[in-house]
Design a protein around this motif. Structure first.
Motif, PDB file in Angstrom:
ATOM      1  N   ALA A  39       5.394   3.030   7.070  1.00 28.88           N
ATOM      2  CA  ALA A  39       6.821   2.856   7.378  1.00 28.88           C
ATOM      3  C   ALA A  39       6.995   1.922   8.576  1.00 28.88           C
ATOM      4  O   ALA A  39       7.886   1.061   8.579  1.00 28.88           O
ATOM      5  N   VAL A  40       6.145   2.068   9.578  1.00 27.42           N
ATOM      6  CA  VAL A  40       6.207   1.183  10.745  1.00 27.42           C
ATOM      7  C   VAL A  40       5.862  -0.250  10.332  1.00 27.42           C
ATOM      8  O   VAL A  40       6.518  -1.199  10.762  1.00 27.42           O
ATOM      9  N   ALA A  41       4.852  -0.404   9.484  1.00 34.51           N
ATOM     10  CA  ALA A  41       4.482  -1.739   9.010  1.00 34.51           C
ATOM     11  C   ALA A  41       5.639  -2.371   8.242  1.00 34.51           C
ATOM     12  O   ALA A  41       5.916  -3.566   8.390  1.00 34.51           O
ATOM     13  N   HIS A  42       6.324  -1.572   7.448  1.00 34.20           N
ATOM     14  CA  HIS A  42       7.482  -2.078   6.702  1.00 34.20           C
ATOM     15  C   HIS A  42       8.578  -2.512   7.678  1.00 34.20           C
ATOM     16  O   HIS A  42       9.192  -3.568   7.503  1.00 34.20           O
ATOM     17  N   ALA A  43       8.810  -1.719   8.716  1.00 34.69           N
ATOM     18  CA  ALA A  43       9.807  -2.082   9.729  1.00 34.69           C
ATOM     19  C   ALA A  43       9.405  -3.358  10.465  1.00 34.69           C
ATOM     20  O   ALA A  43      10.263  -4.120  10.913  1.00 34.69           O
ATOM     21  N   ALA A  44       8.090  -3.608  10.570  1.00 31.32           N
ATOM     22  CA  ALA A  44       7.600  -4.808  11.244  1.00 31.32           C
ATOM     23  C   ALA A  44       7.635  -6.035  10.342  1.00 31.32           C
ATOM     24  O   ALA A  44       7.268  -7.127  10.777  1.00 31.32           O
ATOM     25  N   GLY A  45       8.057  -5.846   9.097  1.00 30.59           N
ATOM     26  CA  GLY A  45       8.194  -6.996   8.216  1.00 30.59           C
ATOM     27  C   GLY A  45       7.272  -7.018   7.016  1.00 30.59           C
ATOM     28  O   GLY A  45       7.335  -7.941   6.209  1.00 30.59           O
ATOM     29  N   ALA A  46       6.402  -6.047   6.888  1.00 31.00           N
ATOM     30  CA  ALA A  46       5.496  -6.020   5.736  1.00 31.00           C
ATOM     31  C   ALA A  46       6.273  -5.671   4.478  1.00 31.00           C
ATOM     32  O   ALA A  46       7.163  -4.825   4.510  1.00 31.00           O
ATOM     33  N   SER A  47       5.935  -6.325   3.404  1.00 34.83           N
ATOM     34  CA  SER A  47       6.577  -5.984   2.133  1.00 34.83           C
ATOM     35  C   SER A  47       5.943  -4.712   1.590  1.00 34.83           C
ATOM     36  O   SER A  47       4.771  -4.426   1.824  1.00 34.83           O
ATOM     37  N   TRP A  48       6.748  -3.965   0.855  1.00 30.43           N
ATOM     38  CA  TRP A  48       6.274  -2.700   0.312  1.00 30.43           C
ATOM     39  C   TRP A  48       5.303  -2.952  -0.825  1.00 30.43           C
ATOM     40  O   TRP A  48       5.478  -3.873  -1.606  1.00 30.43           O
ATOM     41  N   SER A  49       4.266  -2.134  -0.929  1.00 24.06           N
ATOM     42  CA  SER A  49       3.290  -2.254  -2.002  1.00 24.06           C
ATOM     43  C   SER A  49       3.039  -0.878  -2.590  1.00 24.06           C
ATOM     44  O   SER A  49       2.497   0.008  -1.907  1.00 24.06           O
ATOM     45  N   GLY A  50       3.434  -0.685  -3.839  1.00 21.90           N
ATOM     46  CA  GLY A  50       3.223   0.600  -4.507  1.00 21.90           C
ATOM     47  C   GLY A  50       1.762   1.001  -4.591  1.00 21.90           C
ATOM     48  O   GLY A  50       1.401   2.128  -4.216  1.00 21.90           O
ATOM     49  N   PRO A  51       0.867   0.107  -5.055  1.00 25.17           N
ATOM     50  CA  PRO A  51      -0.546   0.487  -5.139  1.00 25.17           C
ATOM     51  C   PRO A  51      -1.153   0.859  -3.781  1.00 25.17           C
ATOM     52  O   PRO A  51      -1.922   1.814  -3.678  1.00 25.17           O
ATOM     53  N   VAL A  52      -0.801   0.108  -2.740  1.00 21.55           N
ATOM     54  CA  VAL A  52      -1.333   0.429  -1.408  1.00 21.55           C
ATOM     55  C   VAL A  52      -0.790   1.779  -0.940  1.00 21.55           C
ATOM     56  O   VAL A  52      -1.526   2.595  -0.395  1.00 21.55           O
ATOM     57  N   THR A  53       0.486   2.018  -1.173  1.00 19.04           N
ATOM     58  CA  THR A  53       1.083   3.293  -0.769  1.00 19.04           C
ATOM     59  C   THR A  53       0.406   4.452  -1.483  1.00 19.04           C
ATOM     60  O   THR A  53       0.058   5.457  -0.846  1.00 19.04           O
ATOM     61  N   ILE A  54       0.197   4.333  -2.781  1.00 15.89           N
ATOM     62  CA  ILE A  54      -0.478   5.400  -3.533  1.00 15.89           C
ATOM     63  C   ILE A  54      -1.895   5.604  -3.002  1.00 15.89           C
ATOM     64  O   ILE A  54      -2.328   6.745  -2.776  1.00 15.89           O
ATOM     65  N   CYS A  55      -2.607   4.522  -2.778  1.00 15.69           N
ATOM     66  CA  CYS A  55      -3.971   4.603  -2.243  1.00 15.69           C
ATOM     67  C   CYS A  55      -3.977   5.300  -0.882  1.00 15.69           C
ATOM     68  O   CYS A  55      -4.792   6.194  -0.637  1.00 15.69           O
ATOM     69  N   VAL A  56      -3.069   4.917  -0.010  1.00 17.96           N
ATOM     70  CA  VAL A  56      -3.015   5.499   1.336  1.00 17.96           C
ATOM     71  C   VAL A  56      -2.659   6.982   1.270  1.00 17.96           C
ATOM     72  O   VAL A  56      -3.261   7.806   1.972  1.00 17.96           O
TER      73      VAL A  56
END
Length: 189
Positions: A39-56
Motif C-alpha cells: 500500500a505504501v509502494a502504491h502511494a509512492a507511485g507504484a502501479s498495482w500488480s495482482g500477481p505480485v500482491t497474491i505472491c506477497v
C-alpha cells in the motif's frame, strides 16, 4: 485432528492452535506488514500488480505461520524488488514509511521466532526489543535524511554519503554495545 493430513501439516496446525495471544498478535503483524508495504509502494507511485500482491500475501501468511523459516527472507526480497522496479523516487517520504513497515514486520517475526508458539515473552524482553526497534527507526530516519539531502545536492546521488551514513550507523551500534550498563541490567542487552 484429521489423520489424513501429512505429518508436517498436522504439526503446523497443532502449532498454530497453541498460539498465545502475544504470539497471535506478533504473527498478525508479520502477515499484515508486507501488505501494508505494498500500500505504501502504491502511494509512492507504484502501479498495482495482482500477481505480485497474491505472491506477497501467500508468502506473508507462510512467514506468519512459520516465523523462524526462510520465507521472511523471500518476502523481503520480493518487496525490495517490487520497490526498486516500480517506485520512481527512492528517497521520497514514502521510502521512510516503507522502511519503518519493514522494520516493524521483521522485528515482530524475529521476536515471534524466539519462543515456541505456546510461549510467552517476558515484558522486559519485549521492552528491550521495542527500544532497539525505536533506535533503529531513528537511525533509519537519519540515513534517509542524509540520502535525501545527497539527492537534493546531486540528483544522481552520491555513494559517499550512503557509505558515511552506514559507517555512522555502525558506530552508533558499537557505542550502544559498549555503553555502560545500569546496575542489575541484563548483561546480554
Amino acid at each position: 485432528m484429521n489423520a489424513s493430513l501429512p505429518p508436517a501439516l498436522r504439526a503446523l496446525v497443532a502449532d498454530l492452535g497453541a498460539l498465545t495471544r502475544q504470539q497471535a498478535l506478533l504473527r498478525l503483524v508479520v502477515a499484515l506488514a508486507p501488505v501494508l508495504f505494498l500500500a505504501v509502494a502504491h502511494a509512492a507511485g507504484a502501479s498495482w500488480s495482482g500477481p505480485v500482491t497474491i505472491c506477497v500475501v501467500v508468502l506473508a501468511l507462510a512467514s506468519a505461520a512459520e516465523p523462524d523459516s526462510h520465507v521472511a527472507l523471500v518476502v523481503l526480497a520480493v518487496l525490495g524488488w517490487f520497490w526498486a522496479a516500480r517506485v520512481g523516487d527512492p528517497t521520497s517520504w514514502w521510502a521512510l514509511a516503507a522502511a519503518w513497515v519493514v522494520l516493524v514486520g521483521h522485528g515482530a517475526g524475529a521476536l515471534a521466532a524466539t519462543v515456541p508458539s505456546s510461549g510467552q515473552l517476558p515484558r522486559v524482553v519485549v521492552r528491550q526489543w521495542a527500544t532497539r526497534a525505536a533506535l533503529v527507526g531513528l537511525l533509519t530516519a537519519g540515513v534517509w535524511g542524509l540520502a535525501r539531502a545527497g539527492t537534493a545536492m546531486h540528483p544522481q546521488g552520491r555513494a559517499t554519503l550512503t557509505v558515511l551514513a552506514l559507517l555512522a550507523l555502525a558506530g552508533v551500534g558499537l557505542w550502544w554495545r559498549g555503553a555502560p550498563r545500569r546496575p542489575g541490567a541484563d548483561p546480554d542487552r
